[in-house]
Design a protein around this motif. Structure first.
Motif, PDB file in Angstrom:
ATOM      1  N   ASP A  65       4.754 -12.534  -3.605  1.00  0.00           N
ATOM      2  CA  ASP A  65       5.753 -12.345  -2.542  1.00  0.00           C
ATOM      3  C   ASP A  65       5.329 -11.282  -1.531  1.00  0.00           C
ATOM      4  OD1 ASP A  65       7.397 -14.331  -3.553  1.00  0.00           O
ATOM      5  OD2 ASP A  65       8.458 -12.962  -4.876  1.00  0.00           O
ATOM      6  N   CYS A  66       4.020 -11.221  -1.255  1.00  0.00           N
ATOM      7  CA  CYS A  66       3.495 -10.275  -0.265  1.00  0.00           C
ATOM      8  C   CYS A  66       3.591 -10.891   1.125  1.00  0.00           C
ATOM      9  CB  CYS A  66       2.048  -9.931  -0.588  1.00  0.00           C
ATOM     10  SG  CYS A  66       1.306  -8.734   0.558  1.00  0.00           S
ATOM     11  N   ARG A  67       4.173 -10.155   2.062  1.00  0.00           N
ATOM     12  CA  ARG A  67       4.325 -10.619   3.437  1.00  0.00           C
ATOM     13  C   ARG A  67       3.112 -10.258   4.291  1.00  0.00           C
ATOM     14  NH1 ARG A  67       9.710  -8.345   5.680  1.00  0.00           N
ATOM     15  NH2 ARG A  67       9.202  -9.818   7.349  1.00  0.00           N
ATOM     16  N   GLY A  68       2.286  -9.336   3.810  1.00  0.00           N
ATOM     17  CA  GLY A  68       1.104  -8.931   4.548  1.00  0.00           C
ATOM     18  C   GLY A  68       1.082  -7.441   4.793  1.00  0.00           C
ATOM     19  N   ARG A  69      -0.027  -6.976   5.319  1.00  0.00           N
ATOM     20  CA  ARG A  69      -0.207  -5.563   5.639  1.00  0.00           C
ATOM     21  C   ARG A  69       0.143  -5.337   7.097  1.00  0.00           C
ATOM     22  NH1 ARG A  69      -5.065  -2.001   3.136  1.00  0.00           N
ATOM     23  NH2 ARG A  69      -4.426   0.048   3.918  1.00  0.00           N
ATOM     24  N   GLU A  85       9.946 -21.336   2.011  1.00  0.00           N
ATOM     25  CA  GLU A  85       9.293 -20.701   3.156  1.00  0.00           C
ATOM     26  C   GLU A  85       8.289 -19.653   2.691  1.00  0.00           C
ATOM     27  OE1 GLU A  85      10.453 -18.481   7.365  1.00  0.00           O
ATOM     28  OE2 GLU A  85      12.017 -18.891   5.869  1.00  0.00           O
ATOM     29  N   PRO A  86       7.019 -19.757   3.115  1.00  0.00           N
ATOM     30  CA  PRO A  86       6.016 -18.772   2.697  1.00  0.00           C
ATOM     31  C   PRO A  86       6.246 -17.419   3.349  1.00  0.00           C
ATOM     32  CG  PRO A  86       5.074 -20.296   4.281  1.00  0.00           C
ATOM     33  CD  PRO A  86       6.447 -20.814   3.962  1.00  0.00           C
ATOM     34  N   LEU A  87       5.828 -16.375   2.662  1.00  0.00           N
ATOM     35  CA  LEU A  87       6.063 -15.021   3.156  1.00  0.00           C
ATOM     36  C   LEU A  87       4.879 -14.443   3.927  1.00  0.00           C
ATOM     37  CD1 LEU A  87       8.055 -15.341   0.601  1.00  0.00           C
ATOM     38  CD2 LEU A  87       8.184 -12.861   0.712  1.00  0.00           C
ATOM     39  N   ALA A  88       3.667 -14.857   3.599  1.00  0.00           N
ATOM     40  CA  ALA A  88       2.489 -14.260   4.225  1.00  0.00           C
ATOM     41  C   ALA A  88       2.533 -14.439   5.739  1.00  0.00           C
ATOM     42  CB  ALA A  88       1.218 -14.884   3.663  1.00  0.00           C
ATOM     43  N   GLY A  89       2.206 -13.371   6.453  1.00  0.00           N
ATOM     44  CA  GLY A  89       2.188 -13.407   7.908  1.00  0.00           C
ATOM     45  C   GLY A  89       3.501 -13.037   8.560  1.00  0.00           C
ATOM     46  N   THR A  90       4.449 -12.515   7.780  1.00  0.00           N
ATOM     47  CA  THR A  90       5.773 -12.185   8.337  1.00  0.00           C
ATOM     48  C   THR A  90       6.064 -10.687   8.358  1.00  0.00           C
ATOM     49  OG1 THR A  90       6.943 -12.362   6.210  1.00  0.00           O
ATOM     50  CG2 THR A  90       6.663 -14.394   7.483  1.00  0.00           C
ATOM     51  N   ALA A  91       5.106  -9.849   7.990  1.00  0.00           N
ATOM     52  CA  ALA A  91       5.350  -8.396   8.010  1.00  0.00           C
ATOM     53  C   ALA A  91       5.433  -7.892   9.440  1.00  0.00           C
ATOM     54  CB  ALA A  91       4.231  -7.663   7.260  1.00  0.00           C
ATOM     55  N   ALA A  92       6.292  -6.906   9.656  1.00  0.00           N
ATOM     56  CA  ALA A  92       6.373  -6.264  10.966  1.00  0.00           C
ATOM     57  C   ALA A  92       5.056  -5.563  11.268  1.00  0.00           C
ATOM     58  CB  ALA A  92       7.514  -5.257  10.984  1.00  0.00           C
ATOM     59  N   PHE A  93       4.610  -5.622  12.528  1.00  0.00           N
ATOM     60  CA  PHE A  93       3.373  -4.931  12.891  1.00  0.00           C
ATOM     61  C   PHE A  93       3.644  -3.442  13.076  1.00  0.00           C
ATOM     62  CE2 PHE A  93       0.824  -3.005  16.268  1.00  0.00           C
ATOM     63  CZ  PHE A  93      -0.429  -3.062  15.673  1.00  0.00           C
ATOM     64  N   ALA A  94       2.834  -2.627  12.437  1.00  0.00           N
ATOM     65  CA  ALA A  94       2.876  -1.176  12.633  1.00  0.00           C
ATOM     66  C   ALA A  94       1.605  -0.589  12.050  1.00  0.00           C
ATOM     67  CB  ALA A  94       4.094  -0.552  11.959  1.00  0.00           C
ATOM     68  N   ARG A  95       0.883   0.162  12.855  1.00  0.00           N
ATOM     69  CA  ARG A  95      -0.266   0.881  12.312  1.00  0.00           C
ATOM     70  C   ARG A  95       0.196   2.144  11.589  1.00  0.00           C
ATOM     71  NH1 ARG A  95      -2.435  -0.848  17.274  1.00  0.00           N
ATOM     72  NH2 ARG A  95      -1.775   1.101  18.264  1.00  0.00           N
ATOM     73  N   SER A  96       1.297   2.721  12.078  1.00  0.00           N
ATOM     74  CA  SER A  96       1.864   3.920  11.454  1.00  0.00           C
ATOM     75  C   SER A  96       3.373   3.764  11.366  1.00  0.00           C
ATOM     76  CB  SER A  96       1.514   5.181  12.266  1.00  0.00           C
ATOM     77  OG  SER A  96       0.118   5.397  12.301  1.00  0.00           O
ATOM     78  N   GLY A 108      -3.890 -12.273  10.919  1.00  0.00           N
ATOM     79  CA  GLY A 108      -4.699 -11.365  10.110  1.00  0.00           C
ATOM     80  C   GLY A 108      -4.068 -11.089   8.765  1.00  0.00           C
ATOM     81  N   GLN A 109      -2.742 -10.958   8.732  1.00  0.00           N
ATOM     82  CA  GLN A 109      -2.035 -10.740   7.472  1.00  0.00           C
ATOM     83  C   GLN A 109      -2.263 -11.914   6.524  1.00  0.00           C
ATOM     84  OE1 GLN A 109       2.094 -10.083   8.435  1.00  0.00           O
ATOM     85  NE2 GLN A 109       1.630  -8.456   9.882  1.00  0.00           N
ATOM     86  N   VAL A 110      -2.125 -13.134   7.057  1.00  0.00           N
ATOM     87  CA  VAL A 110      -2.329 -14.325   6.233  1.00  0.00           C
ATOM     88  C   VAL A 110      -3.760 -14.374   5.715  1.00  0.00           C
ATOM     89  CG1 VAL A 110      -2.381 -16.848   6.252  1.00  0.00           C
ATOM     90  CG2 VAL A 110      -0.530 -15.631   7.391  1.00  0.00           C
ATOM     91  N   ALA A 111      -4.713 -14.098   6.584  1.00  0.00           N
ATOM     92  CA  ALA A 111      -6.127 -14.180   6.205  1.00  0.00           C
ATOM     93  C   ALA A 111      -6.481 -13.168   5.131  1.00  0.00           C
ATOM     94  CB  ALA A 111      -7.002 -13.982   7.437  1.00  0.00           C
ATOM     95  N   GLU A 112      -6.023 -11.939   5.293  1.00  0.00           N
ATOM     96  CA  GLU A 112      -6.364 -10.913   4.296  1.00  0.00           C
ATOM     97  C   GLU A 112      -5.774 -11.255   2.936  1.00  0.00           C
ATOM     98  OE1 GLU A 112      -5.740  -6.314   3.052  1.00  0.00           O
ATOM     99  OE2 GLU A 112      -4.181  -7.779   3.434  1.00  0.00           O
ATOM    100  N   VAL A 113      -4.528 -11.712   2.904  1.00  0.00           N
ATOM    101  CA  VAL A 113      -3.915 -12.109   1.637  1.00  0.00           C
ATOM    102  C   VAL A 113      -4.678 -13.282   1.024  1.00  0.00           C
ATOM    103  CG1 VAL A 113      -1.854 -13.140   0.594  1.00  0.00           C
ATOM    104  CG2 VAL A 113      -1.625 -11.224   2.174  1.00  0.00           C
ATOM    105  N   ALA A 114      -5.103 -14.238   1.847  1.00  0.00           N
ATOM    106  CA  ALA A 114      -5.835 -15.402   1.340  1.00  0.00           C
ATOM    107  C   ALA A 114      -7.168 -14.998   0.716  1.00  0.00           C
ATOM    108  CB  ALA A 114      -6.057 -16.403   2.471  1.00  0.00           C
ATOM    109  N   VAL A 115      -7.862 -14.053   1.342  1.00  0.00           N
ATOM    110  CA  VAL A 115      -9.135 -13.586   0.777  1.00  0.00           C
ATOM    111  C   VAL A 115      -8.897 -12.889  -0.557  1.00  0.00           C
ATOM    112  CG1 VAL A 115     -11.066 -11.975   1.085  1.00  0.00           C
ATOM    113  CG2 VAL A 115     -10.323 -13.426   2.985  1.00  0.00           C
ATOM    114  N   ARG A 116      -7.864 -12.074  -0.635  1.00  0.00           N
ATOM    115  CA  ARG A 116      -7.566 -11.407  -1.907  1.00  0.00           C
ATOM    116  C   ARG A 116      -7.218 -12.430  -2.986  1.00  0.00           C
ATOM    117  NH1 ARG A 116      -7.418  -5.996  -1.655  1.00  0.00           N
ATOM    118  NH2 ARG A 116      -7.088  -4.986   0.363  1.00  0.00           N
ATOM    119  N   GLU A 117      -6.442 -13.449  -2.623  1.00  0.00           N
ATOM    120  CA  GLU A 117      -6.065 -14.465  -3.599  1.00  0.00           C
ATOM    121  C   GLU A 117      -7.274 -15.252  -4.092  1.00  0.00           C
ATOM    122  OE1 GLU A 117      -1.459 -15.528  -2.334  1.00  0.00           O
ATOM    123  OE2 GLU A 117      -3.115 -16.639  -1.406  1.00  0.00           O
ATOM    124  N   SER A 118      -8.217 -15.529  -3.194  1.00  0.00           N
ATOM    125  CA  SER A 118      -9.369 -16.358  -3.575  1.00  0.00           C
ATOM    126  C   SER A 118     -10.464 -15.579  -4.290  1.00  0.00           C
ATOM    127  CB  SER A 118      -9.957 -17.040  -2.341  1.00  0.00           C
ATOM    128  OG  SER A 118     -10.512 -16.088  -1.448  1.00  0.00           O
TER     129      SER A 118
END
Length: 308
Positions: A217-221, A24-35, A228-238
């Motif tokens: 093993d980054c779940r996202g920001r 199971e992929p981890l990207a896109g599973t982080a809890a949403f929180a700005r603060s 958005g979490q998946v996209a940002e991680v994908a850009v960093r990876e590429s």
């Protein structure tokens, strides 16, 4: 019910082990929180830790009401090790962090009564206004989930990692309550950036505390929605971009077909369009230990296109 050869009920694999087995992929599973607001609360934690701990019940309810809709997520923290069941008031650390790229900050104070936090301006905290709590903190803070009452994997896998890291890094590492995704235990969130991780190891955590996002093993920001979490991680990876303040998710569009088109922008003006789609996890997975497997989906980046 599955049975062992001796006729006893078969022991079911833990949800974290099943997640690894399924890939199971981890990207896109982080809890949403700005603060994030992290409140030290010693002693035991229940399943819903904010309400089921030695934190005053009335204060807990008021804090939850104040945080609702502001983008602030509240977690309880404690020092790794034994957790005596004490009721007497003790001085406690409180941390407040904001995660937006280019505007991240982390502050700390010490309180004797959590009731003082009812005066915190949660709306401004969620919007990223600094100076609301206390002393600025320059070193990153790592919170490792160990809330075994929420899911046993967090206790079995999270506590040993948290203890080892605390012995190495002191008060830069704390145990914390539920941050979502216990099937990825050990899980952790790094403040102030809000990058979340699963299947954490001591080696990976040490790299995180040294600075910069580690994509392993980054779940996202937590700043961004799941696509958005998946996209940002994908850009960093590429691209290999490591600067935590360089990238921001600017738009998340819903195309006609299932999925999203996400625009990620660099502060130098470059942009990327990332196509993010759902894929089914087969044959389903258990979200928690003891739960029956259910149909589930994961998010994945199908393409990353540079735009000028």
């Amino acid at each position: 019910m599955a049975m062992e050869p001796d006729g006893t009920p078969a022991r079911q694999p833990r949800c974290a082990a099943l997640s690894v087995e399924l890939g199971e992929p981890l990207a896109g599973t982080a809890a949403f929180a700005r603060s994030w607001l992290a409140i030290e609360q010693p002693g035991p934690w229940g399943r819903d830790a904010l309400a089921a701990s030695h934190l005053d019940e009335g204060v807990a309810k008021e804090l939850a009401a104040l945080a609702a809709g502001t983008g602030v997520r509240i977690v309880l923290i404690r020092r790794p090790g034994s957790h005596p069941d004490r009721h007497r008031p003790v001085p406690r650390r409180v941390y407040l962090a904001h995660t937006a790229p280019g505007r991240t900050w982390l502050e700390r104070t010490t309180l004797t009564d959590p009731k003082e936090l009812l005066d915190l301006d949660f709306a401004r905290a969620g919007a990223g206004a600094p100076g609301l709590l206390g002393t600025p903190v320059s070193d990153p803070l790592l919170l490792v989930c160990t809330n075994g009452r929420r899911d046993v994997c967090c206790a079995l896998l999270g506590r040993p990692v948290a203890a080892e890291l605390a012995a190495m890094h002191g008060e830069r590492v704390w145990e914390c309550t539920h941050i979502g995704g216990h099937r990825f235990a050990p899980t952790a969130v790094l403040l102030p950036t809000g990058y979340s991780y699963g299947r954490l190891t001591t080696g990976a955590a040490t790299r995180l505390l040294a600075g910069g996002p580690d994509l392993v093993d980054c779940r996202g920001r937590s700043t961004w929605s799941p696509p958005g979490q998946v996209a940002e991680v994908a850009v960093r990876e590429s691209t290999g971009i490591a600067d935590v303040d360089a990238l921001a998710v600017t738009t998340v569009e819903e195309p006609v077909e299932a999925g999203w088109v996400v625009t990620v922008a660099h502060r130098d003006g470059r942009t990327w369009r990332v196509t993010v789609a759902e894929r089914e996890i087969s044959p389903g997975r258990a979200a928690s230990c003891g739960a029956a497997p259910t149909p589930a989906v994961a998010l994945t980046a199908l393409s990353v296109s540079a735009r000028r």
